[in-house]
Design an enzyme around this catalytic site. Structure first.
Site, mmCIF file in Angstrom:
data_model
loop_
_atom_site.group_PDB
_atom_site.id
_atom_site.type_symbol
_atom_site.label_atom_id
_atom_site.label_comp_id
_atom_site.label_asym_id
_atom_site.label_seq_id
_atom_site.Cartn_x
_atom_site.Cartn_y
_atom_site.Cartn_z
ATOM 1 N N ALA A 11 0.673 -1.139 0.333
ATOM 2 C CA ALA A 11 0.195 0.259 0.154
ATOM 3 C C ALA A 11 0.594 1.330 -0.203
ATOM 4 C CB ALA A 11 -0.795 -0.031 1.262
ATOM 5 N N ARG A 16 10.186 7.571 -0.596
ATOM 6 C CA ARG A 16 11.550 7.369 -0.714
ATOM 7 C C ARG A 16 12.168 7.167 -2.751
ATOM 8 N NH1 ARG A 16 13.282 3.957 4.181
ATOM 9 N NH2 ARG A 16 10.528 3.443 3.379
ATOM 10 N N LYS A 23 5.667 2.227 -5.950
ATOM 11 C CA LYS A 23 6.935 1.769 -5.551
ATOM 12 C C LYS A 23 7.172 0.485 -5.819
ATOM 13 C CE LYS A 23 8.392 0.840 -1.580
ATOM 14 N NZ LYS A 23 8.917 0.536 0.042
ATOM 15 N N GLY A 78 1.324 1.861 8.524
ATOM 16 C CA GLY A 78 2.298 1.574 9.287
ATOM 17 C C GLY A 78 1.661 0.760 8.596
ATOM 18 N N ASN A 170 15.870 -8.035 9.746
ATOM 19 C CA ASN A 170 14.237 -8.462 9.909
ATOM 20 C C ASN A 170 14.155 -7.419 8.004
ATOM 21 O OD1 ASN A 170 12.003 -8.847 9.441
ATOM 22 N ND2 ASN A 170 11.272 -6.804 10.299
ATOM 23 N N TYR A 366 10.887 -2.230 -47.301
ATOM 24 C CA TYR A 366 10.200 -1.586 -46.177
ATOM 25 C C TYR A 366 8.624 -2.871 -46.315
ATOM 26 C CZ TYR A 366 5.470 -0.434 -43.554
ATOM 27 O OH TYR A 366 4.505 -0.014 -42.823
ATOM 28 N N ASN A 377 11.041 -14.255 -53.354
ATOM 29 C CA ASN A 377 11.949 -12.995 -53.375
ATOM 30 C C ASN A 377 11.683 -11.694 -53.436
ATOM 31 O OD1 ASN A 377 15.067 -13.023 -53.228
ATOM 32 N ND2 ASN A 377 14.847 -11.702 -54.690
#
Ligand code: UD1
Ligand code: MG
Length: 455
Positions: A11, A16, A23, A78, A170, A366, A377
């Site tokens: 979430a 940073r 992120k 958090g 951790n 092209y 060819n």
């Protein structure tokens, strides 16, 4: 085996990263970080996977699809608060819940499996996946007591000088007894430097209640790298690239210079294929056996047969058969279908066209919106004139046709089977099979012209 659940934390905005892109959607070897995590988690026999979304929720859900569940964390208070959002889906269920961060793209299912095993063997209420980090800056540190038992995790920002010296970190991956997890989450406070509800605090809470709390240390720090900024993103890319390249080499692919070869996470390559430096393979690309790719070649979302050679070229979203020879300096654009034994030579651009078996465009052409049969060819400088400024039209060239050099085929137009088009022609009408079509001004030679002109 107990029921298994998973919560993936995705979430955060990722402040940073300094990016418009959320992120966990930043790609590592072409695949968003959180997708790497979900792909590994999906190998673990999990009953319910819940991804916590917040920033960019819609984009994250679109990326990960509908086979997993989502819980929205409206405000990012958090990691503990994030897991709380899975409460409605998971609370009260018997079993073990693994929590993984969406920003640890290198985590392997084997390691998570070992974590589950360790957790079950010790009948723990919580098991932290830890690693030894030479440079632990930014990570939560694992605090153990005198006899080596896990006591708690302290976040870098909250840690004392002494605690910051600890190198056991951790990794952000944990196994919890599901019921104990949700009970302990109720007790987490945000009394810390960042004013956030920390998931790692659950460890100390359970410990203080006399529950078994353990750690399982993986030997491989690289695998647990958490990506919080672009420096870590590039490290993750380096580690993942090495892992992917080595896996291909172990499977029989020769990579001349692995440090200079970039292979997407979902690319598949057959044995005895050789990749030269500067090769970039991405997306859903599948390459057969005994091919030679590169140097300096970019291939994305292509399915390629066996014994095909592609040098210094780019190919996108196309099918390319076996024993095909492409390049140097060819450009295969999307929705092309190049059958076996075709040759596409230097400075040839192909767009949304079919090339039948054994056909050739060896130089300077092209070919767009064309259906080319077998053994055709296309001489040097053959051009399909497919666009009138408003619409695109089809050029059909049947089997065995010979197009002379520097010809314009003004679409819509069909060149019948076995026909010849003379060099320098501009073809505006269909050419019947077996015919020779000449569509150019007749040559006039004015004898002694320069002598008269100079007088
Ligand atoms: C976290 C751990 C830290 C660990 C590190 C490993 C906490 C408090 N710290 O720190 O101990 O060493 O991971 O990489 O857990 N997220 C949410 N909602 C939130 C906050 C975060 O979903 O409200 C998600 C983020 O999108 C991210 C993950 O949780 O995928 C981890 O958050 P992040 O801010 O990266 O935590 P770290 O500082 O890396
Ligand atoms: Mg992180």
């Amino acid at each position: 085996m107990s029921n298994r659940y998973a919560v993936i934390l995705a979430a955060g905005q990722g402040t940073r990263m300094k990016s418009k892109l959320y992120k966990v959607l930043h790609p590592v070897c072409g695949k968003p970080m959180v997708q790497h995590v979900v792909d590994q988690v999906s190998k673990l026999n999990i009953k319910e996977v819940v991804t916590i979304t917040g920033h960019g929720a819609e984009m994250v859900e679109e990326q990960l699809g509908s086979s997993i569940k989502y819980a929205l964390q409206e405000e990012q208070l958090g990691t503990a608060h994030a897991v709380m959002q899975a409460r409605e889906l998971l609370e009260g269920k018997e079993g073990i819940t693994i929590v993984v961060c969406g920003d640890t793209p290198l985590i392997k299912h084997e390691t998570m499996e070992a974590l589950f095993k360790h957790h079950e063997e010790l009948s723990a209420k919580a098991t932290i996946l830890t690693a030894h980090a030479e440079n632990p800056l930014g990570y939560g540190r694992v605090i153990r007591n005198d006899v080596g038992m896990v006591e708690k995790i302290v976040e870098h920002k909250d840690a004392s000088e002494q605690e910051r010296k600890i190198k056991e970190i951790n990794t952000g991956t944990y196994c919890f007894d599901n019921k104990a997890l949700f009970e302990a989450l109720n007790k987490v406070t945000n009394d810390n430097v960042q004013g956030e509800y920390y998931l790692p605090d659950v460890i100390e809470i359970l410990k203080s209640e006399g529950e078994v709390v353990t750690a399982y240390q993986t030997a491989d720090f690289e695998e647990t790298l958490g990506v919080n900024d672009r420096v870590a993103l590039s490290q993750a890319e380096t580690f993942m690239k090495k892992r992917i390249n080595e896996e291909h080499m172990r499977n029989g692919v020769t990579i001349i210079d692995p440090s200079n070869t970039y292979i997407g996470a979902d690319v598949k390559i057959g044995s005895d294929t050789v990749l030269y430096p500067g090769t970039i393979l991405s997306g859903n690309t599948l390459i057969g056996s005994d091919c030679v790719i590169g140097p300096q070649t970019e291939i994305s979302d292509c399915q390629i047969g066996n014994q095909t050679v592609i040098r210094q070229s780019a190919a996108y979203d196309s099918h390319i058969g076996s024993q095909v020879n492409i390049g140097p300096f060819a450009h295969i654009r999307p929705q092309s279908d190049i059958h076996d034994e075709v040759k596409i030579g230097n400075f040839v651009e192909v767009k949304k066209s079919v090339f039948g078996k054994g056909s050739k465009a060896s130089h300077l052409s092209y070919i767009g919106d064309a259906e080319i049969g077998k053994d055709v060819n296309l001489g040097c400088g053959s051009i399909t004139v497919n666009y009138d400024g408003k619409n695109k039209y089809l050029t059909k060239i049947e089997d065995g046709v010979f197009i002379g050099c520097n010809s314009n085929l003004v679409a819509p137009v069909t060149i019948g089977e076995g026909a010849y088009v003379a060099a320098g022609s501009t073809i505006t009408e269909d050419v019947p099979g077996e015919a020779l079509s000449i569509a150019r001004a007749r040559q006039v030679n004015k004898e002694n012209y320069t002598q008269k002109f100079n007088k």
